[in-house]
Scaffold this motif. Sequence first.
Motif, PDB file in Angstrom:
ATOM      1  N   LEU A  89      12.946  -2.401  -1.018  1.00 47.76           N
ATOM      2  CA  LEU A  89      14.187  -2.473  -1.995  1.00 47.76           C
ATOM      3  C   LEU A  89      14.169  -4.000  -2.381  1.00 47.76           C
ATOM      4  CD1 LEU A  89      16.848  -0.505  -2.038  1.00 47.76           C
ATOM      5  CD2 LEU A  89      15.513  -0.261  -3.447  1.00 47.76           C
ATOM      6  N   LYS A  90      13.499  -4.598  -1.184  1.00 48.05           N
ATOM      7  CA  LYS A  90      13.399  -6.268  -1.375  1.00 48.05           C
ATOM      8  C   LYS A  90      11.814  -6.543  -2.716  1.00 48.05           C
ATOM      9  CE  LYS A  90      15.544  -8.735   1.695  1.00 48.05           C
ATOM     10  NZ  LYS A  90      15.265  -9.477   3.426  1.00 48.05           N
ATOM     11  N   GLU A  91      10.399  -5.536  -1.857  1.00 52.07           N
ATOM     12  CA  GLU A  91       9.325  -5.714  -2.527  1.00 52.07           C
ATOM     13  C   GLU A  91       9.673  -5.881  -4.218  1.00 52.07           C
ATOM     14  OE1 GLU A  91       4.679  -4.009  -1.963  1.00 52.07           O
ATOM     15  OE2 GLU A  91       6.529  -3.337  -0.547  1.00 52.07           O
ATOM     16  N   LYS A  95       8.737  -7.503  -7.344  1.00 45.60           N
ATOM     17  CA  LYS A  95       8.546  -7.586  -8.556  1.00 45.60           C
ATOM     18  C   LYS A  95       8.879  -7.246 -10.085  1.00 45.60           C
ATOM     19  CE  LYS A  95       5.247  -3.720 -10.243  1.00 45.60           C
ATOM     20  NZ  LYS A  95       4.460  -2.153  -9.864  1.00 45.60           N
ATOM     21  N   THR A  96      10.085  -6.725 -10.059  1.00 44.04           N
ATOM     22  CA  THR A  96      10.425  -6.984 -10.920  1.00 44.04           C
ATOM     23  C   THR A  96      10.909  -7.192 -11.470  1.00 44.04           C
ATOM     24  OG1 THR A  96      11.563  -4.774 -10.260  1.00 44.04           O
ATOM     25  CG2 THR A  96      12.387  -5.114 -12.194  1.00 44.04           C
ATOM     26  N   GLN A 101       9.674 -12.271 -15.784  1.00 42.18           N
ATOM     27  CA  GLN A 101       9.743 -13.739 -15.943  1.00 42.18           C
ATOM     28  C   GLN A 101       8.122 -13.789 -17.047  1.00 42.18           C
ATOM     29  OE1 GLN A 101       7.930 -16.175 -12.795  1.00 42.18           O
ATOM     30  NE2 GLN A 101       8.495 -17.942 -13.619  1.00 42.18           N
ATOM     31  N   ILE A 102       7.291 -12.666 -16.686  1.00 46.00           N
ATOM     32  CA  ILE A 102       5.901 -12.442 -17.623  1.00 46.00           C
ATOM     33  C   ILE A 102       6.590 -12.250 -19.180  1.00 46.00           C
ATOM     34  CG2 ILE A 102       3.912 -11.216 -18.311  1.00 46.00           C
ATOM     35  CD1 ILE A 102       3.725 -11.333 -15.044  1.00 46.00           C
ATOM     36  N   LEU A 123      -2.017 -10.535 -12.763  1.00 42.36           N
ATOM     37  CA  LEU A 123      -1.854 -11.160 -11.690  1.00 42.36           C
ATOM     38  C   LEU A 123      -2.670  -9.819 -10.458  1.00 42.36           C
ATOM     39  CD1 LEU A 123      -1.484 -13.697  -9.789  1.00 42.36           C
ATOM     40  CD2 LEU A 123       1.154 -12.268  -9.840  1.00 42.36           C
ATOM     41  N   LYS A 124      -3.846  -9.696 -10.434  1.00 36.47           N
ATOM     42  CA  LYS A 124      -4.050  -8.862  -9.189  1.00 36.47           C
ATOM     43  C   LYS A 124      -4.643  -9.523  -8.535  1.00 36.47           C
ATOM     44  CE  LYS A 124      -8.889  -8.507 -11.295  1.00 36.47           C
ATOM     45  NZ  LYS A 124      -9.858  -7.352 -12.080  1.00 36.47           N
ATOM     46  N   GLU A 125      -4.818  -8.731  -7.298  1.00 37.46           N
ATOM     47  CA  GLU A 125      -5.824  -9.013  -5.705  1.00 37.46           C
ATOM     48  C   GLU A 125      -6.947  -8.315  -6.223  1.00 37.46           C
ATOM     49  OE1 GLU A 125      -5.238 -10.818  -1.770  1.00 37.46           O
ATOM     50  OE2 GLU A 125      -3.523 -10.167  -3.376  1.00 37.46           O
TER      51      GLU A 125
END
Length: 277
Positions: A89-91, A95-96, A101-102, A123-125
Motif C-alpha cells: 500500500l505504501k508503494e 505511485k498515486t 503531481q504529474i 518516467l520509466k526504468e
Amino acid sequence: MLKIGDFSKLSRISIRMLRHYDEIGLLVPERIDEFTGYRYYSEEQLLVANRINSLKDMGFSLSVISEILKTYNDSQALKEYLLLKQAELKELAEKTSRQLQILETTINRIGKEDNVMKYSVVLKEMPQRYVASLRKTIPSYDKEGMLWEQMMKEIASQKVQYANPCNSIAIFHDKEFKEHDPDVEIQISVQGSYQNTENVEFKNVPSELVASATFKGSYDQLIEVNQAVANWIRDNNYDFNGAMFIIYHVSPAQTQNPDELVTEVCFPVKKINSKKS
C-alpha cells in the motif's frame, strides 16, 4: 444459533455476500437445515466475520483472507501478512502521489505552453543492457554518422548478434551544447560475448531512471522536445542525474524520409528529497 438474516445484521455482511463466502469456503454456516436449506450461524462466528471485514478494509483479497484465517492465531504469521500489505500500500500510495503531481503540473501548464501534450513525458526504468560502445569527440553533432560507420566496420568480423529490442543510442556527455567538438558516445544493444576492438568496447550498462519523450518526424523538433522534458523534470520534483541520450527507434539508417523517423529523448533523473532537515 442465528438465522442468516440476523447474522447479516449483526455482522454487517449482506446475505448475498454470506452465501458467496459459504460457496468459496471462507465462512461456512455452523448448520444448514437439510429440509429447508436455511443457514444457521453460531454467535462465535461473528468473530470470524469481524476479522474478514477488518482484513477487507485493509485491502486484502478474499483468497488471501482465507489463507490468513488459517493461521490467524499465529501472531508472527499474521504480522508478516500485514507487513507485506503495508509495503504494497505504501508503494501504491507513492505511485498515486506521483500520478497526482504529474496531473496537477500538467493541468497548470495547459494554456501557458503550446507543447504540453504534444510531447508526452513519461518516467520509466531503463533496464540493464549489454552494449557495443564507441565514444569519441566529433567535429559536430551532425557528424554522428561517422561513429556508426566506424563501429559497424570494427565489429563486422565478429558477426555480432543484436539484442531484442536492439536499442541504438547516442549519449551526449557534454554538460552544455557545443558548436564544435562534442563528446558523443554511441551504443547498440547486443547479446553474446565479444572482444573489444581498437575503438569499440563491449560493456554492461546498469539500469537507470529516466524521464523521456518520444516523437515522430525530423530532428528539428529536438529543442522543443528537450524543453518539454526539462519542464516536466522541474515541475515534478526531479533533478538531472547523468548525460542526456537519444534512442533511435526508427533512424536515418532505416528510412530516408524524415517524417518517418521515431526518436526518444531520455534524461536520467533522480527524485529530489523534499524533506527539510
